[in-house]
Design a protein around this motif. Structure first.
Motif, PDB file in Angstrom:
ATOM      1  N   LEU A 252      -4.823  68.575 -11.512  1.00 45.68           N
ATOM      2  CA  LEU A 252      -4.458  69.959 -11.827  1.00 45.68           C
ATOM      3  C   LEU A 252      -3.033  70.194 -11.351  1.00 45.68           C
ATOM      4  CD1 LEU A 252      -7.521  71.637 -10.072  1.00 45.68           C
ATOM      5  CD2 LEU A 252      -7.410  70.903 -12.467  1.00 45.68           C
ATOM      6  N   THR A 253      -2.230  70.832 -12.190  1.00 45.20           N
ATOM      7  CA  THR A 253      -0.948  71.333 -11.721  1.00 45.20           C
ATOM      8  C   THR A 253      -1.089  72.851 -11.758  1.00 45.20           C
ATOM      9  OG1 THR A 253       0.066  69.529 -12.991  1.00 45.20           O
ATOM     10  CG2 THR A 253       1.555  71.123 -12.006  1.00 45.20           C
ATOM     11  N   ILE A 254      -1.339  73.454 -10.629  1.00 43.49           N
ATOM     12  CA  ILE A 254      -1.447  74.923 -10.633  1.00 43.49           C
ATOM     13  C   ILE A 254      -0.022  75.433 -10.465  1.00 43.49           C
ATOM     14  CG2 ILE A 254      -2.525  76.955  -9.609  1.00 43.49           C
ATOM     15  CD1 ILE A 254      -4.869  75.254  -8.795  1.00 43.49           C
ATOM     16  N   ALA A 255       0.544  75.889 -11.591  1.00 41.12           N
ATOM     17  CA  ALA A 255       1.973  76.177 -11.598  1.00 41.12           C
ATOM     18  C   ALA A 255       2.375  76.997 -12.818  1.00 41.12           C
ATOM     19  CB  ALA A 255       2.760  74.871 -11.607  1.00 41.12           C
ATOM     20  N   PRO A 256       3.378  77.852 -12.635  1.00 41.52           N
ATOM     21  CA  PRO A 256       3.874  78.281 -11.347  1.00 41.52           C
ATOM     22  C   PRO A 256       2.922  79.316 -10.763  1.00 41.52           C
ATOM     23  CG  PRO A 256       5.054  79.450 -13.055  1.00 41.52           C
ATOM     24  CD  PRO A 256       4.073  78.540 -13.740  1.00 41.52           C
ATOM     25  N   ILE A 257       2.675  79.242  -9.470  1.00 43.62           N
ATOM     26  CA  ILE A 257       1.819  80.235  -8.805  1.00 43.62           C
ATOM     27  C   ILE A 257       2.618  81.539  -8.714  1.00 43.62           C
ATOM     28  CG2 ILE A 257       0.693  80.804  -6.633  1.00 43.62           C
ATOM     29  CD1 ILE A 257       0.262  77.693  -6.316  1.00 43.62           C
ATOM     30  N   ILE A 258       2.035  82.591  -9.281  1.00 45.72           N
ATOM     31  CA  ILE A 258       2.762  83.857  -9.439  1.00 45.72           C
ATOM     32  C   ILE A 258       2.094  84.917  -8.571  1.00 45.72           C
ATOM     33  CG2 ILE A 258       3.371  85.672 -11.112  1.00 45.72           C
ATOM     34  CD1 ILE A 258       3.345  83.417 -13.269  1.00 45.72           C
ATOM     35  N   ALA A 259       2.852  85.510  -7.666  1.00 46.53           N
ATOM     36  CA  ALA A 259       2.280  86.512  -6.742  1.00 46.53           C
ATOM     37  C   ALA A 259       2.368  87.908  -7.356  1.00 46.53           C
ATOM     38  CB  ALA A 259       3.001  86.453  -5.396  1.00 46.53           C
ATOM     39  N   ALA A 260       1.895  88.039  -8.596  1.00 47.57           N
ATOM     40  CA  ALA A 260       1.881  89.361  -9.250  1.00 47.57           C
ATOM     41  C   ALA A 260       0.653  90.132  -8.762  1.00 47.57           C
ATOM     42  CB  ALA A 260       1.838  89.178 -10.763  1.00 47.57           C
ATOM     43  N   ASP A 261       0.617  91.448  -9.039  1.00 47.41           N
ATOM     44  CA  ASP A 261      -0.528  92.269  -8.611  1.00 47.41           C
ATOM     45  C   ASP A 261      -1.836  91.597  -9.011  1.00 47.41           C
ATOM     46  OD1 ASP A 261       1.074  94.134  -7.559  1.00 47.41           O
ATOM     47  OD2 ASP A 261       0.887  95.578  -9.208  1.00 47.41           O
TER      48      ASP A 261
END
Ligand code: SF4
Length: 363
Positions: A252-261
């Motif tokens: 798994l490439t969890i990307a890009p991890i986005i810190a949105a609401d």
């Protein structure tokens, strides 16, 4: 049951570029001719050029230029610089490029700061020269020399730095050819690619000998609006499962991890979906996880804002700090509290819900 708020699950149609250009030099290579024939077999019109200059319109409206470029495939000869491989830590020892450009429309696209000119997809006809350059890199690599775990993979070569190789595979056949080539390379090596596409059928029966690791590039459905033109996340997971059943190592490439609401709920749902689809894998799957947080540079931000003016992906500088690379370039990464919260969440959730998966790195 997968968390998918969108209605029917349709397969993403395969990419059908509106324009296929083959340069004169590319026509001299068997792989260049084979791509032209594949495109014609798909019913596409192929323009065989008499020179190596691509007839691209100049000075048109930027929106039109973007749309035209994204639907153009050019078959070209990779320049000599592409035959001298670059290190690409932490993903792999070396980068191997089959193409440059991609038909999808991600509003964080990693290519935005690095492509020169309009984002057409250029696929390389001189695949035999590209593969011919690889053996001299055998046994040399920083990533696999750093840890015993990574060393077990052999010398690693990453094929997804400048394109999505599965996204362009139906027209090019380049990824299948490279997987087969690695299958014949009787040495401790690993080809790696990551993808946001799901059309793995042509790869399932290849004689890969376990020397290619496919990773699915994933984000929660809640953030699918940032990934236009890609396969649905549920399809990508099913594709990964099918690859594991065909004997490929996967990841798994969890990307890009986005810190949105709402990121905690969104990524919690994604991890639950992964656990549901990828439980009980064959031992050869050896599943890994790579965790990459969202970042941008001033240059990529300017390009992305011109390509995707309506995107609500946050690049305002809130919750960010500057990070300088060792080459002096500046990136905007998440600030320390946000990074710490994200990292804590992923390490805890993966350990609890995906215990068979080995985390390769966090960045
Ligand atoms: Fe860019 Fe990858 Fe999205 Fe293609 S799939 S547009 S290369 S981020």
């Amino acid at each position: 049951m997968l968390h998918d708020p969108r209605p029917a699950l349709r397969s993403t149609p395969i990419w059908r570029p509106k324009r296929v250009l083959v340069t004169a030099s590319a026509q001299a290579y068997p792989h260049g001719r084979s791509i032209a024939e594949r495109a014609e077999a798909l019913g596409l019109t192929v323009e065989r050029l008499r020179s190596d200059r691509l007839p691209l319109e100049r000075g048109e409206d930027p929106r039109k230029a973007y749309a035209r470029a994204k639907s153009t495939l050019a078959v070209v000869v990779a320049p000599p610089s592409k035959l001298r491989l670059q290190p690409i830590a932490p993903s792999a020892d070396w980068r191997v490029d089959l193409a440059e450009g991609c038909p999808a429309h991600c509003s964080y696209c990693y290519l935005a700061g690095s492509l020169k000119g309009p984002p057409i997809t250029r696929v390389y006809a001189n695949l035999s020269e590209i593969t011919g350059a690889l053996p001299s890199y055998l046994g040399q690599g920083v990533v696999t020399s750093r840890s015993a775990e990574r060393a077990a993979e052999g010398t690693t070569f990453e094929a997804s730095c400048y394109t999505d190789p599965l996204g362009i595979e139906p027209v090019t056949g380049s990824l299948s050819a490279l997987i087969s080539w690695f299958g014949r390379w009787d040495a401790p090596v690993q080809l790696r690619f990551t993808t946001k596409f799901a059309s793995v059928d042509p790869l399932l029966d290849l004689d890969h000998r376990g020397r290619t690791r496919m990773r699915a590039s994933l984000n929660p459905d809640a953030f699918a609006r940032f990934e236009g033109g890609t396969s649905r996340v549920a399809e990508r997971l099913q594709a990964l499962r099918r690859m594991a059943e065909a004997g490929y190592p996967i990841g798994l490439t969890i990307a890009p991890i986005i810190a949105a609401d709402g990121w905690e709920d969104a990524y919690g749902g994604l991890i639950a979906d992964i656990a549901a689809v990828l439980g009980e894998l064959p031992a050869s799957a050896d599943p890994t996880v790579e965790l990459i947080t969202h970042r941008y540079t001033p240059g990529s931000k300017a390009v992305l804002e011109s390509w995707y003016p309506g995107s609500d992906l946050d690049m305002t500088g809130a919750q960010r700090r500057e990070k300088r690379t060792r080459f002096g370039a500046v990136k905007q990464v998440y600030d320390a509290p946000t990074m710490a919260a994200l990292r804590r969440f992923f390490e805890t959730e993966i350990a609890a819900r995906l215990p068979a998966m080995r985390v390769l790195y966090w960045t």
